[in-house]
Enzyme design. Structure first.
Site, PDB file in Angstrom:
ATOM      1  CG  HIS A 348     -57.166  48.513  92.288  1.00  0.00           C
ATOM      2  ND1 HIS A 348     -57.243  47.997  93.564  1.00  0.00           N
ATOM      3  CD2 HIS A 348     -57.824  47.650  91.498  1.00  0.00           C
ATOM      4  CE1 HIS A 348     -57.903  46.851  93.535  1.00  0.00           C
ATOM      5  NE2 HIS A 348     -58.266  46.625  92.293  1.00  0.00           N
ATOM      6  CE  LYS A 527     -45.946  52.989 102.087  1.00  0.00           C
ATOM      7  NZ  LYS A 527     -47.410  53.194 102.100  1.00  0.00           N
ATOM      8  NE  ARG A 528     -42.782  47.900  93.014  1.00  0.00           N
ATOM      9  CZ  ARG A 528     -42.974  47.284  91.827  1.00  0.00           C
ATOM     10  NH1 ARG A 528     -43.771  46.234  91.757  1.00  0.00           N
ATOM     11  NH2 ARG A 528     -42.408  47.716  90.729  1.00  0.00           N
ATOM     12  CE  LYS A 533     -46.892  52.870  96.187  1.00  0.00           C
ATOM     13  NZ  LYS A 533     -48.043  52.420  96.994  1.00  0.00           N
ATOM     14  CB  THR A 635     -53.576  46.965 101.774  1.00  0.00           C
ATOM     15  OG1 THR A 635     -52.511  46.825 100.832  1.00  0.00           O
ATOM     16  CG2 THR A 635     -54.890  47.069 101.043  1.00  0.00           C
ATOM     17  CE  LYS A 639     -51.411  43.781 104.072  1.00  0.00           C
ATOM     18  NZ  LYS A 639     -50.644  43.773 102.785  1.00  0.00           N
TER      19      LYS A 639
HETATM   20  N1  LIG Z   1     -52.533  49.517  90.839  1.00  0.00           N
HETATM   21  N2  LIG Z   1     -52.813  49.877  91.794  1.00  0.00           N
HETATM   22  N3  LIG Z   1     -53.161  50.285  92.739  1.00  0.00           N
HETATM   23  C1  LIG Z   1     -52.925  50.058  94.115  1.00  0.00           C
HETATM   24  C2  LIG Z   1     -51.531  49.459  94.374  1.00  0.00           C
HETATM   25  N4  LIG Z   1     -50.496  50.255  93.918  1.00  0.00           N
HETATM   26  O1  LIG Z   1     -51.396  48.212  93.856  1.00  0.00           O
HETATM   27  O2  LIG Z   1     -53.934  49.133  94.544  1.00  0.00           O
HETATM   28  C3  LIG Z   1     -53.997  48.941  95.939  1.00  0.00           C
HETATM   29  C4  LIG Z   1     -55.119  47.965  96.203  1.00  0.00           C
HETATM   30  O3  LIG Z   1     -56.352  48.536  95.959  1.00  0.00           O
HETATM   31  C5  LIG Z   1     -54.229  50.257  96.690  1.00  0.00           C
HETATM   32  O4  LIG Z   1     -54.218  50.011  98.053  1.00  0.00           O
HETATM   33  C6  LIG Z   1     -53.134  51.255  96.323  1.00  0.00           C
HETATM   34  O5  LIG Z   1     -53.434  52.481  96.924  1.00  0.00           O
HETATM   35  C7  LIG Z   1     -53.091  51.409  94.796  1.00  0.00           C
HETATM   36  O6  LIG Z   1     -52.041  52.266  94.406  1.00  0.00           O
END
Ligand SMILES: [N-]=[N+]=N[C@]1([C@H](N)O)O[C@H](CO)[C@@H](O)[C@H](O)[C@H]1O
Length: 790
Positions: A348, A527-528, A533, A635, A639
């Site tokens: 991820h 987002k976080r 980001k 993601t 949305k």
């Molecule tokens: N760990 N991790 N990864 C992430 C997100 N931060 O949770 O997974 C998400 C789910 O795959 C991604 O959409 C995102 O870009 C990626 O940074």
């Protein structure tokens, strides 16, 4: 089920399960009674799904994840069972408001961000498609911390979703596994035997996950840690009251709290124990179920697919080999091959700090047998690939990414761009060795929660125009495209957005006290908080915009409301500095009589799944502005597009595919590409040159340095400014002017409502591909080799 029948069922649970009569019922009582009444409707399809799976001797998929960012479950179940209207009427008759009752449920915040939410969306899609399987995770007593602000500074408080009974889970006292840690390993009759020094019990709690139209329900099994012996009476009798409860405290610590880091390997012993705890309990449970149906272990890969959600459950490879080799006596290489053909792994992120590496010394202490097995895995790998420079054991560490790759028969990235980068960077060597192992599975989101549940206005309009089929076949949204030419449809479309914005403006006034104009552009970044980001790029542009507006307030500006939401990992100093800066800038701008309603900045505390469901349908502009090459997918971006928010973004992660689907003319693109970023970084002066070339950027940085937003204290953001002027690894400065110019194009588009709404409606019509149903069908075909049972 009729409203009368549901009303009766709610009343029966109120009296018999809650022990309350209607006259004294609280919102909590009604919420729990409705939850139990709706849950009753889930039981039959749940049992039927299990029966069908056994009858078909079907292969099952097991999704192992340290995180499931579920949010609330009541509304989801009500919608999936088609009971929304019914529940509304039933509660009205009882004198309660469904919206208020739904809002009473605490979020199950068992995740940090995208990775955890993706797992939750996947469960909904697997049940909707009828893909037999289970989710496995940890039943944290405390999910992601509660965020509040004190003078703009993030404060963390424990989250306690379990302070009230959790109406959706069933405790499974019979499903208990003993999980060991530490100890020694001895050879015994030609086999290695591990004798753990400590042990805890893993107790299962099952939550049914009902799919769309209630045809199928899979199970989410979460493990809670409990002591082997709950209470040491002898110690108590000796007056050692703390000692008496020590075992319990030690055990429960394992599942006490979620580690709050989104993309950062934790490295703490307790985290490793958490990872092994749930992985080992899940594998035992999986094998117990497999062996209850099959007695030939050769069949394991044909009957079981195990998906590793990132490297967090990577210990599954060594643990499965330990069980097959040490306990069942299979040859090591044979056990390794069976395990590999059963396991698959999703990466991820490319962020180096997120690729887990456990010190071998720690692994040797906590999981001595597993370290031995990992060494043999590496040996076997090098025996087959003597030329390979890849190592699992290196620099005193165990590299969990390499271990996961070598122990999986399929590895996937989460967007086309990311999967390409996985092949060309982090796993380039392994990709050369195993050219067919890496596949792409671009992420998706469930339309049930993120459109039908979150945006009833838009959903009603869509269903009115193209029927209800889109809810579980989202690409049917394409049938909306001809309607975009119809003024009536476009008026209704605009009205649905305007209605959502009015609701949000009221909520913002309620929760933050800030009055915002619903006609202004709602520009949202949720987002976080993380440097890649680039929330700080957004706030720098906001400062520059404010400065320009102040210099020329009557220049016909497009009024904007900048909305931020997001938590920083408690130990992430730079991210917390960015949060404080946003709040400081908001305080000054929102009080400025010169700019007045032209610009407002809002940052509601404690962003979570439920808040996202409120913000996204009311958004006009979706900020997806990460440094290209850093956001694996995103993601939230999907949305927003589905809910008719236009994206301003870089060519990063799934933004690339969103732009391809919605059309470049319906997407505001800016910034360097991933390759250009890497090239630009070659120049150590890239940030200084960018600042020198951009008076606006320089002006914004100066504004911060002067203490404009910090009561004259120019030192408050010294570290942040020094990094931007000195290093700026995430190329904020180099991308600033492109971002600024793009935002002005956004202004121009928003100033033409018909054009804007057309672009928004085309985003909705063309984003159906980003359903997690499409993603799960991809995994079923390319990774798990499973066919639906409905
Ligand atoms: N760990 N991790 N990864 C992430 C997100 N931060 O949770 O997974 C998400 C789910 O795959 C991604 O959409 C995102 O870009 C990626 O940074």
């Amino acid at each position: 089920m009729t409203a009368q029948e549901l009303q009766k069922a709610v009343l029966r649970h109120l009296e018999l399960s809650l022990g309350k009569d209607l006259a004294h019922a609280t919102v909590y009582d009604i919420r729990m009674s409705l939850t139990l009444a709706v849950r009753d409707q889930v039981i039959a399809p749940w049992f039927e799904s299990t029966r069908k799976t056994y009858a078909a001797q079907s292969k099952r998929v097991y999704y192992l994840s340290m995180e499931f960012l579920i949010g609330r479950l009541l509304e989801d179940a009500v919608n999936n069972l088609g009971l929304k209207q019914t529940a509304q009427e039933a509660l009205d008759a009882l004198g309660f408001d469904l919206t208020q009752v739904i809002a009473d449920e605490p979020d199950a915040a068992l995740g940090n961000g995208g990775l955890g939410r993706l797992a939750a969306c996947f469960l909904d899609s697997m049940s909707t498609i009828g893909c037999p399987g289970m989710g496995y995770g940890i039943r944290y007593e405390h999910g992601l911390f509660r965020q509040s602000f004190h003078d703009g500074v993030q404060i963390e408080e424990p989250e306690d979703w379990l302070r009230q009974p959790h109406g959706w889970e069933f405790a499974r006292p019979e499903a208990v596994e003993r999980i060991g840690f530490g100890g020694t390993v001895e050879a015994h009759d030609g086999r290695m035997r591990w004798s753990p020094a400590d042990a805890v019990l893993a107790k299962a709690h099952d939550t049914p996950i009902i799919g769309w139209q209630g045809q199928w329900a899979n199970t989410l099994r979460l493990w809670g840690a409990e002591p082997i012996q709950a209470f040491d009476l002898e110690a108590f009798n000796r007056g050692d009251f703390v000692g008496a409860a020590e075992q319990e405290a030690f055990a429960r610590t394992i599942s006490r709290v979620l580690y709050p880091d989104d993309t950062n390997g934790e490295g703490k012993e307790l985290r490793l124990k958490q990872e092994y705890f749930f992985t080992a309990a899940s594998l035992r449970d999986i094998l117990r179920r497999f062996l209850s149906e099959h007695d030939d272990l050769e069949l394991l890969p044909q009957k079981v697919a195990i998906q590793l959600n990132d490297t967090h459950p990577a210990i599954a490879g060594p643990e499965l080999i330990r069980i097959l080799h040490d306990e069942h006596g299979l040859e090591f290489d044979h056990a390794m091959a069976l395990a590999r053909n059963t396991l698959s792994f999703t990466n991820h992120t490319l962020l180096p700090e997120a690729l887990e590496r456990w010190p071998q010394a720690l692994m040797a202490r906590v999981l001595p047998r597993h370290l031995q097995i990992i060494a043999r895995i590496e040996e076997a790998f090098l025996a087959a690939q003597p030329e390979s420079p890849v190592r699992i054991l290196e620099d005193g560490d165990v590299r969990m990414g390499e271990l996961s790759f070598i122990m999986a028969h399929r590895v996937n990235g989460v967007s086309a761009l990311h999967t390409g980068l996985v092949k060309s960077t982090v796993f380039a060597q392994l990709h050369r060795t195993f050219p067919d192992r890496i596949v792409n599975q671009t992420n998706g989101v469930t339309p049930r929660r993120w459109v039908l549940g979150a945006n009833p206005r838009l959903s009603a309009l869509i269903t009115d125009r193209i029927g209800p089929g889109w809810v579980d076949d989202l690409e049917q949204l394409g049938a909306l495209e001809p309607h975009v030419e119809d003024a009536g449809f476009m008026a209704d479309y605009a009205a649905s957005k305007a209605g959502n914005k009015a609701d949000l403006a009221a909520w913002i006034a309620d929760t933050t006290g800030i009055a915002v104009d619903p006609a202004a552009m709602f520009d949202v970044q949720i987002k976080r908080i993380h440097e890649y980001k680039r929330q700080h790029l957004n706030i720098l542009e906001t400062i520059a915009l404010w400065q320009d507006m102040r210099a020329n307030p009557r220049a016909g500006w497009v009024p904007r409301v900048k909305i931020f939401g997001g938590k920083a990992a408690p130990g992430y100093v730079r991210a917390k500095e960015i949060i404080r800066l946003i709040n400081d800038v908001a305080r000054v701008i929102n009080a400025d009589p010169v700019t007045g309603d032209l610009l407002k900045v809002v940052y509601p505390a404690n962003y979570n799944v439920s808040m996202a469901e409120k913000l996204i349908p009311a958004s006009d502009l979706s900020e997806q502005i990460s440094t290209a090459g850093k956001e694996a997918s995103g993601t939230g971006n999907m949305k927003f597009a589905l809910n008719g928010a236009l994206t301003i973004g870089t060519l990063d992660g799934a933004n690339v595919e969103i732009r391809e689907h919605v059309g470049a003319e319906n997407f505001f693109l800016f910034g360097m590409t991933a390759e250009e970023v890497v090239a630009r970084r070659e120049d150590p002066q890239h940030q200084a040159k960018a600042i020198a070339a951009s008076p606006r950027l320089a002006g914004a940085l100066k504004g911060i340095a002067d203490g404009t937003f910090s009561d004259g204290d120019g030192a408050r953001y010294a570290a942040l400014l020094a990094d931007l002027r000195g290093h700026d690894y995430f190329t904020i400065c180099a991308d600033f002017d492109s971002y600024w110019n793009c935002q002005r194009q956004v202004d121009a588009a928003f100033a033409d409502p018909a054009r804007w709404m057309r672009m928004a409606a085309l985003n909705t019509a063309r984003s159906g591909w980003f359903s997690s149903d499409r993603t799960i069908r991809g995994y079923m075909a390319d990774v798990w080799d499973i066919t639906p049972l409905i």
